[in-house]
Design an enzyme around this catalytic site. Structure first.
Site, PDB file in Angstrom:
ATOM      1  N   SER A   1     -13.614 -17.115  -5.630  1.00 55.73           N
ATOM      2  CA  SER A   1     -14.426 -15.941  -5.954  1.00 55.73           C
ATOM      3  C   SER A   1     -15.847 -16.108  -5.405  1.00 55.73           C
ATOM      4  O   SER A   1     -16.015 -16.293  -4.203  1.00 55.73           O
ATOM      5  CB  SER A   1     -14.413 -15.720  -7.472  1.00 55.73           C
ATOM      6  OG  SER A   1     -15.000 -14.494  -7.821  1.00 55.73           O
TER       7      SER A   1
ATOM      8  N   ASP B   1      -4.742  -9.141  -7.098  1.00 59.80           N
ATOM      9  CA  ASP B   1      -6.157  -9.390  -7.356  1.00 59.80           C
ATOM     10  C   ASP B   1      -6.877  -8.050  -7.522  1.00 59.80           C
ATOM     11  O   ASP B   1      -6.976  -7.276  -6.568  1.00 59.80           O
ATOM     12  CB  ASP B   1      -6.770 -10.172  -6.189  1.00 59.80           C
ATOM     13  CG  ASP B   1      -8.191 -10.647  -6.460  1.00 59.80           C
ATOM     14  OD1 ASP B   1      -8.900  -9.973  -7.231  1.00 59.80           O
ATOM     15  OD2 ASP B   1      -8.587 -11.678  -5.896  1.00 59.80           O
TER      16      ASP B   1
ATOM     17  N   HIS C   1      -6.917 -12.627  -9.985  1.00 59.91           N
ATOM     18  CA  HIS C   1      -8.161 -13.211  -9.493  1.00 59.91           C
ATOM     19  C   HIS C   1      -8.384 -14.522 -10.235  1.00 59.91           C
ATOM     20  O   HIS C   1      -8.907 -14.548 -11.351  1.00 59.91           O
ATOM     21  CB  HIS C   1      -9.326 -12.247  -9.741  1.00 59.91           C
ATOM     22  CG  HIS C   1     -10.580 -12.605  -9.023  1.00 59.91           C
ATOM     23  ND1 HIS C   1     -10.767 -12.358  -7.683  1.00 59.91           N
ATOM     24  CD2 HIS C   1     -11.727 -13.184  -9.458  1.00 59.91           C
ATOM     25  CE1 HIS C   1     -11.966 -12.752  -7.313  1.00 59.91           C
ATOM     26  NE2 HIS C   1     -12.579 -13.276  -8.372  1.00 59.91           N
TER      27      HIS C   1
END
Length: 337
Positions: free
Chosen positions: A48, A134, A166
């Protein structure tokens, strides 16, 4: 829509609880600096915001980082210095990330010496992971990151077939594959860490069944420009995993592993450092794993402890002069990388 609202409410609650606990605990007087080790090569990976930062580090310091692993993130300089544009272009994909423009910027900064020569990217092993479920980073954004590296001649591997949410996927993670939820450790029944390390290193030994090395804390303040990590939304302490062989002087490679938002020491303690599934490979393959830490900062507009991928520390956040990247590179050099 209800699921999105619930997820947003939960993330807001987690952030609020962390903020209420006060500023990060400063490094204890007993927290040492990093040890000098026999480091041969250095690599970087992240999830991320940590994935965006991993790409920034590798491109800006391509002479230092020999390979990169990008999980649930997009291309170098995706945020272009603005959180609103960054979230739209680099998250939803509703507007283009402007791949051609980013590549032109990288070439210009390379010529100006603001980042290392982009010619270094040719042949660099790049591993990218993106889940089909995601909800925060669209596949087109991840695709743009792969395209950036391919256009500069990197040797890319792209894992984009898992129904993953995610999160950081490992074989031993506690959450189902499609989950996007704290602590952002998901299990998709495969081993992306092994794939990534194999792509970087070629020959790779199987991971240890249990970790036998040492996970230690170190004073991170001393490596930050100005000696105060919190000023740049970084933690006063970081983590280091050192196998016994590396501590004894064996030649070892260094992997810098960067957590995502809501996953620093404030939110999860040492959990990412303990459960990344990199330590098990470290024990059998002479790898040292460095886990730098961010911290929340209301002053910087960073209440979720994200790495700076949009410019909250300054307009040079993706250049070699960026304070967070300089901190991590200082840590790498202190270890011998």
């Amino acid at each position: 829509m209800k699921h999105r609202s619930l997820r947003a409410a939960v993330l807001t609650l987690i952030t609020a609880l962390a903020a209420l606990s006060g500023p990060a605990t400063p490094a204890q007087a007993s927290d040492p600096g990093l040890p000098r080790l026999n480091i041969t090569d250095t690599y970087v990976t992240g999830i991320s915001s940590g994935g965006f930062m991993a790409s920034q580090l590798q491109v800006a310091y391509s002479g230092t980082f020999k390979g990169v692993g990008v999980f649930a993130a997009g291309p170098y300089y995706c945020g272009k210095g603005g959180i609103v544009e960054g979230l739209i272009a680099c998250g939803t994909g509703l507007i283009s990330t402007d791949p051609e423009g980013i590549e032109q910027i990288a070439r210009r900064w390379s010529a100006e010496g603001k980042i290392d020569p982009v010619s270094n990217l040719s042949g660099t092993p790049v591993y990218t992971y993106h889940g089909t479920k995601d909800p925060l980073v669209r596949e087109s954004v991840s695709d743009a990151g792969v395209r950036f590296y391919r256009d500069f001649g990197a040797r890319t591997a792209y894992h984009n077939s898992d129904p993953a949410g995610h999160g950081w996927p490992t074989p031993n993670a506690p959450l189902p594959c499609g989950t996007t939820f704290y602590p952002f450790l998901i299990n998709c029944g495969d081993d992306p860490q092994g794939e990534m390390l194999g792509h970087w290193l070629g020959s790779l030994k199987a991971p240890a069944a249990t970790q036998s090395g040492t996970l230690s804390r170190h004073d991170q303040d001393r490596y930050v420009p100005g000696d105060w990590a919190q000023w740049y939304s970084m933690g006063s302490s970081g983590y280091l995993y050192t196998p016994h062989s590396c501590a004894a002087g064996a030649a070892c490679k260094l992997v810098v592993a960067l957590h995502g938002c809501l996953s620093d020491d404030k939110f999860v303690g040492s959990r990412f450092a303990r459960e990344s599934h990199l330590n098990e490979y470290a024990d059998t393959n002479n790898l040292v794993i460095l886990y730098p830490q961010t911290d929340i900062s209301l002053l910087r507009g960073n209440p979720q402890g994200c790495w700076d991928w949009w410019g909250y520390t300054g307009s040079d956040y993706a250049q070699k002069s960026a304070p967070q990247m300089r901190t991590i590179v200082n840590e790498v050099h202190a270890l011998g990388g």
